[in-house]
Design a protein around this motif. Structure first.
Motif, PDB file in Angstrom:
ATOM      1  N   ASP A 213     -25.905 -15.684  21.935  1.00  0.00           N
ATOM      2  CA  ASP A 213     -26.336 -14.562  22.774  1.00  0.00           C
ATOM      3  C   ASP A 213     -25.265 -13.471  22.814  1.00  0.00           C
ATOM      4  O   ASP A 213     -25.366 -12.522  23.589  1.00  0.00           O
ATOM      5  N   TYR A 214     -24.229 -13.604  22.003  1.00  0.00           N
ATOM      6  CA  TYR A 214     -23.137 -12.640  22.008  1.00  0.00           C
ATOM      7  C   TYR A 214     -23.583 -11.279  21.488  1.00  0.00           C
ATOM      8  O   TYR A 214     -24.466 -11.180  20.639  1.00  0.00           O
ATOM      9  N   LYS A 215     -22.919 -10.259  22.008  1.00  0.00           N
ATOM     10  CA  LYS A 215     -23.126  -8.897  21.516  1.00  0.00           C
ATOM     11  C   LYS A 215     -21.870  -8.451  20.768  1.00  0.00           C
ATOM     12  O   LYS A 215     -20.756  -8.581  21.289  1.00  0.00           O
ATOM     13  N   LEU A 216     -22.040  -7.956  19.561  1.00  0.00           N
ATOM     14  CA  LEU A 216     -20.909  -7.454  18.793  1.00  0.00           C
ATOM     15  C   LEU A 216     -20.727  -5.967  19.093  1.00  0.00           C
ATOM     16  O   LEU A 216     -21.693  -5.214  19.150  1.00  0.00           O
ATOM     17  N   HIS A 217     -19.478  -5.544  19.300  1.00  0.00           N
ATOM     18  CA  HIS A 217     -19.214  -4.141  19.620  1.00  0.00           C
ATOM     19  C   HIS A 217     -17.863  -3.732  19.033  1.00  0.00           C
ATOM     20  O   HIS A 217     -17.226  -4.490  18.308  1.00  0.00           O
ATOM     21  N   LYS A 218     -17.438  -2.505  19.352  1.00  0.00           N
ATOM     22  CA  LYS A 218     -16.180  -1.949  18.828  1.00  0.00           C
ATOM     23  C   LYS A 218     -16.105  -2.112  17.315  1.00  0.00           C
ATOM     24  O   LYS A 218     -15.073  -2.528  16.762  1.00  0.00           O
ATOM     25  N   ILE A 219     -17.208  -1.792  16.664  1.00  0.00           N
ATOM     26  CA  ILE A 219     -17.271  -1.929  15.208  1.00  0.00           C
ATOM     27  C   ILE A 219     -16.616  -0.712  14.560  1.00  0.00           C
ATOM     28  O   ILE A 219     -16.964   0.425  14.868  1.00  0.00           O
ATOM     29  N   ARG A 220     -15.665  -0.974  13.668  1.00  0.00           N
ATOM     30  CA  ARG A 220     -14.984   0.131  13.010  1.00  0.00           C
ATOM     31  C   ARG A 220     -14.669  -0.213  11.552  1.00  0.00           C
ATOM     32  O   ARG A 220     -14.133  -1.284  11.265  1.00  0.00           O
ATOM     33  N   ALA A 221     -15.013   0.704  10.671  1.00  0.00           N
ATOM     34  CA  ALA A 221     -14.738   0.534   9.247  1.00  0.00           C
ATOM     35  C   ALA A 221     -13.631   1.494   8.819  1.00  0.00           C
ATOM     36  O   ALA A 221     -13.556   2.620   9.309  1.00  0.00           O
ATOM     37  N   TYR A 222     -12.755   1.031   7.942  1.00  0.00           N
ATOM     38  CA  TYR A 222     -11.638   1.835   7.440  1.00  0.00           C
ATOM     39  C   TYR A 222     -11.721   1.954   5.925  1.00  0.00           C
ATOM     40  O   TYR A 222     -12.023   0.974   5.232  1.00  0.00           O
ATOM     41  N   ASN A 223     -11.416   3.134   5.428  1.00  0.00           N
ATOM     42  CA  ASN A 223     -11.378   3.335   3.981  1.00  0.00           C
ATOM     43  C   ASN A 223      -9.933   3.196   3.488  1.00  0.00           C
ATOM     44  O   ASN A 223      -9.000   3.064   4.296  1.00  0.00           O
ATOM     45  N   PRO A 224      -9.685   3.235   2.166  1.00  0.00           N
ATOM     46  CA  PRO A 224      -8.336   2.982   1.635  1.00  0.00           C
ATOM     47  C   PRO A 224      -7.247   3.924   2.134  1.00  0.00           C
ATOM     48  O   PRO A 224      -6.078   3.539   2.192  1.00  0.00           O
ATOM     49  N   THR A 225      -7.589   5.152   2.499  1.00  0.00           N
ATOM     50  CA  THR A 225      -6.562   6.132   2.877  1.00  0.00           C
ATOM     51  C   THR A 225      -6.277   6.168   4.380  1.00  0.00           C
ATOM     52  O   THR A 225      -5.374   6.869   4.824  1.00  0.00           O
ATOM     53  N   PRO A 227      -4.986   4.691   7.981  1.00  0.00           N
ATOM     54  CA  PRO A 227      -4.205   3.623   8.619  1.00  0.00           C
ATOM     55  C   PRO A 227      -5.131   2.730   9.439  1.00  0.00           C
ATOM     56  O   PRO A 227      -6.032   3.217  10.131  1.00  0.00           O
ATOM     57  N   LYS A 228      -4.934   1.429   9.357  1.00  0.00           N
ATOM     58  CA  LYS A 228      -5.850   0.474   9.980  1.00  0.00           C
ATOM     59  C   LYS A 228      -5.136  -0.309  11.072  1.00  0.00           C
ATOM     60  O   LYS A 228      -4.081  -0.901  10.821  1.00  0.00           O
ATOM     61  N   LYS A 229      -5.702  -0.323  12.276  1.00  0.00           N
ATOM     62  CA  LYS A 229      -5.106  -1.086  13.365  1.00  0.00           C
ATOM     63  C   LYS A 229      -5.798  -2.435  13.486  1.00  0.00           C
ATOM     64  O   LYS A 229      -6.997  -2.512  13.758  1.00  0.00           O
ATOM     65  N   VAL A 230      -5.032  -3.488  13.252  1.00  0.00           N
ATOM     66  CA  VAL A 230      -5.568  -4.853  13.298  1.00  0.00           C
ATOM     67  C   VAL A 230      -4.725  -5.684  14.253  1.00  0.00           C
ATOM     68  O   VAL A 230      -3.522  -5.851  14.047  1.00  0.00           O
ATOM     69  N   THR A 231      -5.339  -6.192  15.313  1.00  0.00           N
ATOM     70  CA  THR A 231      -4.680  -7.008  16.345  1.00  0.00           C
ATOM     71  C   THR A 231      -3.285  -6.491  16.690  1.00  0.00           C
ATOM     72  O   THR A 231      -2.289  -7.221  16.666  1.00  0.00           O
ATOM     73  N   GLY A 232      -3.228  -5.190  17.010  1.00  0.00           N
ATOM     74  CA  GLY A 232      -1.990  -4.590  17.490  1.00  0.00           C
ATOM     75  C   GLY A 232      -0.979  -4.234  16.421  1.00  0.00           C
ATOM     76  O   GLY A 232       0.177  -3.948  16.735  1.00  0.00           O
ATOM     77  N   VAL A 233      -1.392  -4.242  15.168  1.00  0.00           N
ATOM     78  CA  VAL A 233      -0.509  -3.909  14.052  1.00  0.00           C
ATOM     79  C   VAL A 233      -1.177  -2.834  13.202  1.00  0.00           C
ATOM     80  O   VAL A 233      -2.393  -2.868  12.977  1.00  0.00           O
ATOM     81  N   ASP A 241       3.146  -1.491  10.115  1.00  0.00           N
ATOM     82  CA  ASP A 241       3.874  -0.530  10.932  1.00  0.00           C
ATOM     83  C   ASP A 241       3.576  -0.783  12.407  1.00  0.00           C
ATOM     84  O   ASP A 241       2.575  -1.422  12.761  1.00  0.00           O
ATOM     85  N   VAL A 242       4.463  -0.260  13.267  1.00  0.00           N
ATOM     86  CA  VAL A 242       4.334  -0.430  14.712  1.00  0.00           C
ATOM     87  C   VAL A 242       3.387   0.637  15.266  1.00  0.00           C
ATOM     88  O   VAL A 242       3.515   1.820  14.919  1.00  0.00           O
ATOM     89  N   PRO A 243       2.441   0.251  16.127  1.00  0.00           N
ATOM     90  CA  PRO A 243       1.504   1.228  16.711  1.00  0.00           C
ATOM     91  C   PRO A 243       2.214   2.294  17.533  1.00  0.00           C
ATOM     92  O   PRO A 243       3.300   2.059  18.077  1.00  0.00           O
ATOM     93  N   ASN A 244       1.595   3.460  17.643  1.00  0.00           N
ATOM     94  CA  ASN A 244       2.198   4.590  18.368  1.00  0.00           C
ATOM     95  C   ASN A 244       2.447   4.286  19.840  1.00  0.00           C
ATOM     96  O   ASN A 244       3.421   4.777  20.421  1.00  0.00           O
ATOM     97  N   ASP A 245       1.572   3.499  20.466  1.00  0.00           N
ATOM     98  CA  ASP A 245       1.765   3.214  21.890  1.00  0.00           C
ATOM     99  C   ASP A 245       3.040   2.403  22.127  1.00  0.00           C
ATOM    100  O   ASP A 245       3.759   2.607  23.117  1.00  0.00           O
ATOM    101  N   ILE A 246       3.363   1.484  21.186  1.00  0.00           N
ATOM    102  CA  ILE A 246       4.610   0.722  21.314  1.00  0.00           C
ATOM    103  C   ILE A 246       5.807   1.616  21.036  1.00  0.00           C
ATOM    104  O   ILE A 246       6.832   1.552  21.720  1.00  0.00           O
ATOM    105  N   ARG A 247       5.690   2.505  20.027  1.00  0.00           N
ATOM    106  CA  ARG A 247       6.761   3.455  19.739  1.00  0.00           C
ATOM    107  C   ARG A 247       7.066   4.327  20.964  1.00  0.00           C
ATOM    108  O   ARG A 247       8.225   4.575  21.297  1.00  0.00           O
ATOM    109  N   LYS A 248       6.008   4.775  21.635  1.00  0.00           N
ATOM    110  CA  LYS A 248       6.175   5.622  22.816  1.00  0.00           C
ATOM    111  C   LYS A 248       6.905   4.873  23.925  1.00  0.00           C
ATOM    112  O   LYS A 248       7.834   5.414  24.553  1.00  0.00           O
ATOM    113  N   ARG A 249       6.527   3.629  24.157  1.00  0.00           N
ATOM    114  CA  ARG A 249       7.177   2.832  25.199  1.00  0.00           C
ATOM    115  C   ARG A 249       8.634   2.539  24.844  1.00  0.00           C
ATOM    116  O   ARG A 249       9.515   2.563  25.708  1.00  0.00           O
ATOM    117  N   LEU A 250       8.894   2.300  23.551  1.00  0.00           N
ATOM    118  CA  LEU A 250      10.272   2.077  23.114  1.00  0.00           C
ATOM    119  C   LEU A 250      11.138   3.311  23.353  1.00  0.00           C
ATOM    120  O   LEU A 250      12.285   3.204  23.797  1.00  0.00           O
TER     121      LEU A 250
END
Length: 323
Positions: A213-225, A227-233, A241-250
């Motif tokens: 009965d699950y609903k799938l959401h936050k679907i996002r596709a990335y092409n080769p060019t 940058p892809k964010k996967v589980t916080g990376v 590379d480190v995500p911008n939000d972590i860079r900002k906090r650092l």
């Protein structure tokens, strides 16, 4: 020493059909277990953090959940699982996909809340082969208000076992198409050297709609060019590379770092001392997190730890008195 893992049919829970054996496995007395069952949802602390409802087991149930989790953790899991597995992390999950050109991300909406009592009961009966009467006891102990609790030590493992047959279908579907699949809690990531079109996503949706009965959401596709964010990376080409939000906090920590240290060294008041402990703990934790993604931050971590030692600023868990 890491304990050896075994197949699910070697678990003490497998084919469990004796109540006294259940008590022994859970390391609990009959009277205490009965009290837990009678208390029901009152066995949990409930709160709301950032708009998210959290249910955390109270001490006695927490001990039982930790015992169950210990049993779950001994079971060999599928290669595609990266959450709740010793020696694996969100960074490892992302790294699997770094050499693929095309990537698709899908989340399961309200994963724990949508894993209901019926699904948990079926898990104990069909996956662990527990007798129906004992499976009902385990399901009642494992759920809050008819679903998997959001703040328990068993939540990740239990939802995985509840859905292992569905995830196995996803794995086979991907294998036939040469697609790499990983699972991190409720995040499903797919990658390939060729585009993953609507037809591929339609197949994934069909597997879930037929079996859950699950609903799938936050679907996002990335092409080769892109940058892809996967589980916080962040995946950039073939590197992490480190995500911008972590860079900002650092950067925020870096800007106030010298002020915090000087205030502690020059004043040595209880407030400056506590402030310095908290600052170093959070700063080092954040840099350590970043260093798992990029080696650049490893030297930064070592430098901060050395500075903390030089200034006699203890880590929080050292619980040292103020000098």
């Amino acid at each position: 020493m890491e304990l050896k893992k075994y197949d699910i049919n070697q678990s003490p829970l497998y084919k469990l059909n004796n109540y006294k054996r259940l008590l022994k496995i859970l390391d609990i007395k009959d009277k205490s277990l009965t009290k837990l069952l009678v208390a029901g949802d009152n066995n949990f602390y409930t709160s709301e953090i950032g708009g998210r409802k959290v249910q955390v087991p109270k001490p006695q149930l927490s001990r039982l959940h930790k015992r169950l989790q210990k049993l779950f953790s001994r079971i060999q899991t599928r290669p595609f699982l990266y959450s709740g597995v010793k020696g694996r992390s969100n960074v490892d999950n992302a790294r699997v996909h770094e050499k693929s050109s095309h990537l698709l991300k899908v989340d399961i909406a309200k994963y724990y809340e949508s894993t209901n009592f019926k699904r948990v009961l079926k898990c104990y009966i069909n996956i662990f082969k527990v007798s129906p009467d004992l499976a009902e006891i385990l399901a009642r102990l494992s759920t809050y208000s008819g679903h998997v609790p959001t703040g328990s030590s068993i939540s990740q493992s239990l939802t995985y076992f509840c859905n292992i047959k569905v995830f196995d279908q996803v794995m086979l579907y991907c294998k036939k198409r040469g697609v790499t699949f990983t699972l991190y809690v409720d995040d499903l990531t797919f990658s390939s050297r060729v585009p993953l079109g609507n037809g591929f996503l339609g197949g994934i949706n069909l597997i879930f709609s037929k079996n859950t009965d699950y609903k799938l959401h936050k679907i996002r596709a990335y092409n080769p060019t892109t940058p892809k964010k996967v589980t916080g990376v962040i995946l950039k080409g073939t590197s992490l590379d480190v995500p911008n939000d972590i860079r900002k906090r650092l950067n925020e920590f870096k800007m106030k770092h010298r002020r915090v240290v000087l205030n502690y060294v020059n004043n040595s008041t209880p407030s400056s001392y506590e402030n310095a402990i908290a600052h170093f703990q959070k700063f080092i934790g954040l840099v350590s997190c970043a260093s798992q993604i990029s080696p650049y931050y490893k030297l930064w971590t070592d430098s901060l730890c050395n500075e903390r030692r030089v200034n006699n600023i203890p880590a929080v868990n050292q619980n040292n008195p103020m000098p």
